[in-house]
Design a protein around this motif. Structure first.
Motif, PDB file in Angstrom:
ATOM      1  N   GLU A   1      -4.444   0.933   6.171  1.00 42.45           N
ATOM      2  CA  GLU A   1      -3.970   0.399   4.896  1.00 42.45           C
ATOM      3  C   GLU A   1      -3.715  -1.105   5.023  1.00 42.45           C
TER       4      GLU A   1
ATOM      5  N   MET B   1       2.755   2.634   3.315  1.00 38.61           N
ATOM      6  CA  MET B   1       3.675   1.622   3.812  1.00 38.61           C
ATOM      7  C   MET B   1       4.878   1.503   2.883  1.00 38.61           C
TER       8      MET B   1
ATOM      9  N   SER C   1       0.241   4.839   7.866  1.00 38.81           N
ATOM     10  CA  SER C   1      -0.323   3.696   7.143  1.00 38.81           C
ATOM     11  C   SER C   1      -1.205   2.856   8.065  1.00 38.81           C
TER      12      SER C   1
ATOM     13  N   SER D   1       0.832  -1.195   0.000  1.00 39.14           N
ATOM     14  CA  SER D   1       0.000   0.000   0.000  1.00 39.14           C
ATOM     15  C   SER D   1       0.877   1.260   0.000  1.00 39.14           C
TER      16      SER D   1
END
Length: 295
Positions: A206, A39, A201, A36
């Motif tokens: 995410e 990240m 994140s 993602s």
């Protein structure tokens, strides 16, 4: 010692860096297939931070010391983190070529910012013309967003990222951080983003790492080793050995390479509006960094 003219190795290195920076947005697209956005940006900063600390240790440069500019460094790191947060999210919404064009409006933010906040760096006539030409390029790029495969939201995020990139440069020029070594300036930015982006994140729920294919791993290694560590260090090395204005004049090549790689590798569409935007932004970058009379 600052050299007054480029030698052949410096020219080759500078063009190579412009190619590397132009390729980066395309490579990130591959990484997004398995990691993602936030990240991925965070992992890149974590890896590059560790490599930079190792580099500094091998060179005998202290990693932890009172440099008198800690909070300025934290501010630079926060701006850097926001910039890449916006870039990586933008790449999930719009094309790599559009992201590159909008991101490389950053030199115009720097020109305006230094005019306002840095003594003795007022705008020159050629810079004013360059700013106006680049504004026309942004208009064409946004018009292409309406009719093409890109998105207005994604393009707007990439333009916002350019603002934060430019703000980072202006803060660096106007603060005590300008007296730090290139390694230490980069370290602040990488470490703060390495701490902030994975946390964001997680807070944004995410999915994180979903698939580690060879393409995804290769993308992350490229971003970490070649881009965030070696690429940035080489750029700062050039800035410490050659006139900044002459180095900056080469940056018009980066959006050209970026759009070319996106077309060749990702098969992204090249419309007349986007080609017009690309040429106008590239010309604007050249004029902004071209010596000229002050206004």
């Amino acid at each position: 010692m600052i050299k007054t003219a480029f030698d052949s190795p410096a020219i080759v290195l500078l063009i190579g860096l412009c190619m590397l920076f132009g390729l980066n947005q395309t490579v990130v697209k591959f990484g997004l297939e398995g990691i993602s956005p936030l990240m991925q940006a965070g992992l890149r900063s974590v890896g590059a931070s560790l490599l930079l600390m190792l580099w500094m240790t091998l060179r005998g440069e202290k990693i932890f010391r009172d440099d008198g500019a800690f909070w300025w460094g934290v501010l630079l790191g926060a701006l850097f983190a926001i910039e890449f947060l916006l870039i990586y999210i933008a790449l999930t919404l719009t094309t790599a070529s559009h992201t590159t064009i909008f991101l490389y409006t950053s030199p115009f933010i720097v020109a305006l910012g230094t005019h306002l906040f840095v003594p003795d760096e007022s705008l020159k006539r050629s810079q004013v013309v360059g700013l106006l030409i680049a504004f026309a390029g942004v208009f064409f790029a946004f018009r292409d967003s309406v009719d093409g495969e890109a998105s207005l939201l994604g393009d707007s995020l990439a333009l916002a990222a350019a603002f934060f990139w430019g703000a980072t440069t202006v803060v660096l020029k106007a603060s005590p951080q300008r007296h730090q070594s290139p390694s230490r300036v980069l370290l602040y930015q990488l470490v703060v983003s390495a701490l902030a982006l994975p946390l964001l994140s997680w807070l944004m729920n995410e999915p994180g790492i979903t698939q580690l294919s060879s393409w995804v791993v290769g993308s992350l290694l490229f971003q970490t080793v070649l881009m965030a560590f070696a690429g940035y260090l080489a750029w700062f090395w050039l800035l410490s050995h050659y006139p900044a204005a002459k180095i900056a004049s080469f940056t018009f090549l980066t959006p050209l390479f970026g759009v070319l790689f996106a077309w060749m590798i990702l098969d992204e569409q090249l419309t007349y509006d986007m080609l017009g935007a690309l040429l106008l932004v590239a010309l604007g970058i050249y004029l902004v960094n071209k010596p000229g009379r002050r206004v």
